[in-house]
Write a protein that holds these residues in place. Structure first.
Motif, PDB file in Angstrom:
ATOM      1  N   ASP A   1      12.285   3.044  -2.728  1.00  0.00           N
ATOM      2  CA  ASP A   1      11.871   4.436  -2.158  1.00  0.00           C
ATOM      3  C   ASP A   1      10.626   4.397  -1.096  1.00  0.00           C
ATOM      4  O   ASP A   1       9.559   3.647  -1.695  1.00  0.00           O
ATOM      5  CB  ASP A   1      11.635   5.295  -3.286  1.00  0.00           C
ATOM      6  CG  ASP A   1      11.446   6.849  -2.964  1.00  0.00           C
ATOM      7  OD1 ASP A   1      11.684   6.975  -1.598  1.00  0.00           O
ATOM      8  OD2 ASP A   1      11.417   7.612  -3.656  1.00  0.00           O
ATOM      9  N   SER A   2      10.805   5.162  -0.073  1.00  0.00           N
ATOM     10  CA  SER A   2       9.866   4.846   0.941  1.00  0.00           C
ATOM     11  C   SER A   2       8.336   5.836   0.172  1.00  0.00           C
ATOM     12  O   SER A   2       7.258   5.393   0.531  1.00  0.00           O
ATOM     13  CB  SER A   2      10.033   5.708   2.138  1.00  0.00           C
ATOM     14  OG  SER A   2      10.349   7.204   1.745  1.00  0.00           O
ATOM     15  N   LEU A   3       8.397   6.599  -0.669  1.00  0.00           N
ATOM     16  CA  LEU A   3       7.458   7.052  -1.339  1.00  0.00           C
ATOM     17  C   LEU A   3       6.573   6.339  -2.101  1.00  0.00           C
ATOM     18  O   LEU A   3       5.285   6.308  -2.354  1.00  0.00           O
ATOM     19  CB  LEU A   3       7.954   8.276  -2.139  1.00  0.00           C
ATOM     20  CG  LEU A   3       8.298   9.656  -1.570  1.00  0.00           C
ATOM     21  CD1 LEU A   3       8.921  10.624  -2.338  1.00  0.00           C
ATOM     22  CD2 LEU A   3       7.203  10.138  -0.590  1.00  0.00           C
TER      23      LEU A   3
ATOM     24  N   ARG B   1       4.497   4.028   0.024  1.00  0.00           N
ATOM     25  CA  ARG B   1       3.359   4.834   0.593  1.00  0.00           C
ATOM     26  C   ARG B   1       2.480   4.863  -0.497  1.00  0.00           C
ATOM     27  O   ARG B   1       1.159   4.863  -0.213  1.00  0.00           O
ATOM     28  CB  ARG B   1       3.912   6.448   1.105  1.00  0.00           C
ATOM     29  CG  ARG B   1       2.606   7.401   1.129  1.00  0.00           C
ATOM     30  CD  ARG B   1       2.842   8.539   1.835  1.00  0.00           C
ATOM     31  NE  ARG B   1       1.685   9.312   1.769  1.00  0.00           N
ATOM     32  CZ  ARG B   1       1.527  10.516   2.264  1.00  0.00           C
ATOM     33  NH1 ARG B   1       2.656  10.955   2.918  1.00  0.00           N
ATOM     34  NH2 ARG B   1       0.635  11.354   2.128  1.00  0.00           N
ATOM     35  N   SER B   2       2.797   5.155  -1.772  1.00  0.00           N
ATOM     36  CA  SER B   2       1.822   5.162  -2.742  1.00  0.00           C
ATOM     37  C   SER B   2       1.055   3.794  -3.066  1.00  0.00           C
ATOM     38  O   SER B   2      -0.272   4.055  -3.301  1.00  0.00           O
ATOM     39  CB  SER B   2       2.480   5.783  -4.080  1.00  0.00           C
ATOM     40  OG  SER B   2       1.674   5.803  -5.178  1.00  0.00           O
TER      41      SER B   2
ATOM     42  N   GLU C   1      -1.458   3.427  -0.032  1.00  0.00           N
ATOM     43  CA  GLU C   1      -2.722   4.195  -0.147  1.00  0.00           C
ATOM     44  C   GLU C   1      -3.706   3.877  -1.278  1.00  0.00           C
ATOM     45  O   GLU C   1      -4.746   3.823  -1.073  1.00  0.00           O
ATOM     46  CB  GLU C   1      -2.120   5.832  -0.231  1.00  0.00           C
ATOM     47  CG  GLU C   1      -1.815   6.469   0.698  1.00  0.00           C
ATOM     48  CD  GLU C   1      -1.652   8.065   0.829  1.00  0.00           C
ATOM     49  OE1 GLU C   1      -2.268   8.788   1.198  1.00  0.00           O
ATOM     50  OE2 GLU C   1      -0.739   8.443  -0.040  1.00  0.00           O
TER      51      GLU C   1
ATOM     52  N   SER D   1      -3.189   1.358   4.040  1.00  0.00           N
ATOM     53  CA  SER D   1      -2.814   2.409   4.985  1.00  0.00           C
ATOM     54  C   SER D   1      -3.772   3.571   4.750  1.00  0.00           C
ATOM     55  O   SER D   1      -3.759   3.942   3.374  1.00  0.00           O
ATOM     56  CB  SER D   1      -1.307   2.681   5.061  1.00  0.00           C
ATOM     57  OG  SER D   1      -0.650   1.623   5.887  1.00  0.00           O
TER      58      SER D   1
ATOM     59  N   TYR E   1      -3.392   7.853   5.275  1.00  0.00           N
ATOM     60  CA  TYR E   1      -2.515   9.188   5.741  1.00  0.00           C
ATOM     61  C   TYR E   1      -3.371  10.345   5.900  1.00  0.00           C
ATOM     62  O   TYR E   1      -4.351  10.520   5.221  1.00  0.00           O
ATOM     63  CB  TYR E   1      -1.420   9.319   4.733  1.00  0.00           C
ATOM     64  CG  TYR E   1      -0.336   8.153   4.578  1.00  0.00           C
ATOM     65  CD1 TYR E   1       0.875   8.313   5.147  1.00  0.00           C
ATOM     66  CD2 TYR E   1      -0.679   7.130   3.945  1.00  0.00           C
ATOM     67  CE1 TYR E   1       1.752   7.398   5.148  1.00  0.00           C
ATOM     68  CE2 TYR E   1       0.211   6.002   3.964  1.00  0.00           C
ATOM     69  CZ  TYR E   1       1.516   6.127   4.648  1.00  0.00           C
ATOM     70  OH  TYR E   1       2.407   5.179   4.483  1.00  0.00           O
TER      71      TYR E   1
ATOM     72  N   GLY F   1      -2.038  13.855   5.984  1.00  0.00           N
ATOM     73  CA  GLY F   1      -1.093  14.862   5.333  1.00  0.00           C
ATOM     74  C   GLY F   1       0.109  13.620   5.276  1.00  0.00           C
ATOM     75  O   GLY F   1       0.134  12.872   4.520  1.00  0.00           O
ATOM     76  N   ASN F   2       1.219  13.769   5.841  1.00  0.00           N
ATOM     77  CA  ASN F   2       2.203  12.899   5.813  1.00  0.00           C
ATOM     78  C   ASN F   2       2.486  11.906   7.039  1.00  0.00           C
ATOM     79  O   ASN F   2       3.365  11.168   7.105  1.00  0.00           O
ATOM     80  CB  ASN F   2       3.730  13.900   5.925  1.00  0.00           C
ATOM     81  CG  ASN F   2       3.900  14.717   4.861  1.00  0.00           C
ATOM     82  OD1 ASN F   2       3.545  14.391   3.430  1.00  0.00           O
ATOM     83  ND2 ASN F   2       4.548  15.800   4.646  1.00  0.00           N
ATOM     84  N   ARG F   3       1.258  12.084   7.704  1.00  0.00           N
ATOM     85  CA  ARG F   3       1.478  11.085   8.911  1.00  0.00           C
ATOM     86  C   ARG F   3       0.505  10.072   8.714  1.00  0.00           C
ATOM     87  O   ARG F   3      -0.812   9.947   8.338  1.00  0.00           O
ATOM     88  CB  ARG F   3       0.811  11.768  10.123  1.00  0.00           C
ATOM     89  CG  ARG F   3       0.989  10.942  11.320  1.00  0.00           C
ATOM     90  CD  ARG F   3       0.535  11.742  12.790  1.00  0.00           C
ATOM     91  NE  ARG F   3      -0.637  11.610  12.717  1.00  0.00           N
ATOM     92  CZ  ARG F   3      -1.518  10.807  13.379  1.00  0.00           C
ATOM     93  NH1 ARG F   3      -1.072   9.561  13.745  1.00  0.00           N
ATOM     94  NH2 ARG F   3      -2.912  10.847  13.357  1.00  0.00           N
ATOM     95  N   GLU F   4       1.104   8.811   8.965  1.00  0.00           N
ATOM     96  CA  GLU F   4       0.203   7.549   8.602  1.00  0.00           C
ATOM     97  C   GLU F   4      -0.895   7.222   9.963  1.00  0.00           C
ATOM     98  O   GLU F   4      -0.294   7.372  10.930  1.00  0.00           O
ATOM     99  CB  GLU F   4       1.193   6.340   8.422  1.00  0.00           C
ATOM    100  CG  GLU F   4       0.387   5.026   8.321  1.00  0.00           C
ATOM    101  CD  GLU F   4       1.259   3.888   8.031  1.00  0.00           C
ATOM    102  OE1 GLU F   4       0.683   2.710   7.884  1.00  0.00           O
ATOM    103  OE2 GLU F   4       2.437   3.709   8.042  1.00  0.00           O
TER     104      GLU F   4
END
Length: 284
Positions: A233-235, A238-239, A242, A247, A249, A251-254
């Motif tokens: 999962d992309s989430l 991202r988790s 972060e 990375s 972020y 909001g939702n933008r990297e």
């Protein structure tokens, strides 16, 4: 400028304690890595062939993020000592433009910081990397060199600005230790960013020093973790990015690598201009 540049380089190289403490952060980080951080990260990827490399590159990114700052702070102890013993006054009464004096100190710091970073990379690969030939990808070198230059430029500009406010070498040395420790934590060298309270993360994301850490870890780790998390999962990706400071972020933008590089460069320019303004006021 050339004379000051050569003079400062010789003073730094001949001072064995300066060189030792510039490399000391590597060994401290390696000890912490071996005892705590490395095992935790590697355990999360125990079934993945890239697990060890991910952990090692994560640590190297953290080390490289603090080295340009700690080495630059050490370099400008020369200027503080010159100020303390009155040698700096001799420079300013000489028929030399002030920006050339500032440029000589900063350029010297940039070159020394770059050299220390390269030495630390080599030491890290020799001591830690299990497979040195597989540690870097060919596409990473240009990005890494660009990041090293901008980070050393920032570290030198910031350190030059801070050194203006100190007149006593011992006080400056104590401040260096405090600044280095704080940056070590906010850059996620001693703790991953996921261990910090959520209320602190917006502040950390504003710090240019934290962006330096993200820049190096993004360059070193992004290609590898993209492969590791390819079918997940992309989430989750991202988790992980972060929490591990790979990375940032909004909001939702990297925040892109280029945006972080520009952000750090802007802060380098700001510190340099503030240094010139502050230096001119002190001379009046």
């Amino acid at each position: 400028m050339k004379s000051i540049f050569l003079r400062n380089n010789l003073i730094y190289i001949r001072n064995k304690s300066m060189v030792f403490y510039s490399l000391f952060s590597v060994f401290i980080s390696l000890i912490i890595y071996s005892l705590f951080i490395g095992r935790n990260i590697e355990s999360n990827f125990s079934e993945n062939p890239y697990g060890n490399i991910i952990a090692q590159q994560w640590l190297l990114g953290g080390i490289l993020s603090i080295t340009p700052i700690t080495v630059s702070l050490s370099c400008f102890s020369i200027m503080v000592r010159d100020k303390y013993y009155g040698a700096l006054d001799d420079f300013f009464i000489a028929p030399v433009k002030k920006y050339e004096i500032s440029g000589g100190f900063i350029l010297s710091s940039v070159v020394i910081s770059l050299l220390m970073c390269i030495i630390q990379i080599l030491l890290f690969i020799i001591i830690i990397a299990e497979n040195p030939l597989d540690f870097f990808e060919s596409t990473q070198f240009f990005k890494l060199l660009t990041a090293l230059f901008i980070s050393t430029l920032f570290g030198s500009s910031m350190s030059y600005f801070l050194s203006i406010f100190f007149k006593n070498p011992s006080t400056y040395g104590s401040a260096n230790s405090l600044i280095s420790t704080i940056i070590g934590f906010t850059n996620g060298v001693f703790l991953d960013l996921g261990s910090f309270p959520d209320s602190m993360l917006p502040i950390i994301k504003l710090l240019p020093t934290s962006h330096i850490s993200v820049i190096f870890r993004n360059i070193l780790l992004k290609p590898r973790i993209s492969t590791v998390f390819d079918n997940t999962d992309s989430l989750l990706l991202r988790s992980f990015s972060e929490n591990m400071g790979i990375s940032f972020y909004i909001g939702n933008r990297e925040i892109s690598l280029m945006e972080s590089l520009i952000y750090v460069f802007i802060w380098s320019s700001v510190f340099f201009m503030l240094s010139v303004i502050k230096g001119n006021k002190n001379d009046k």
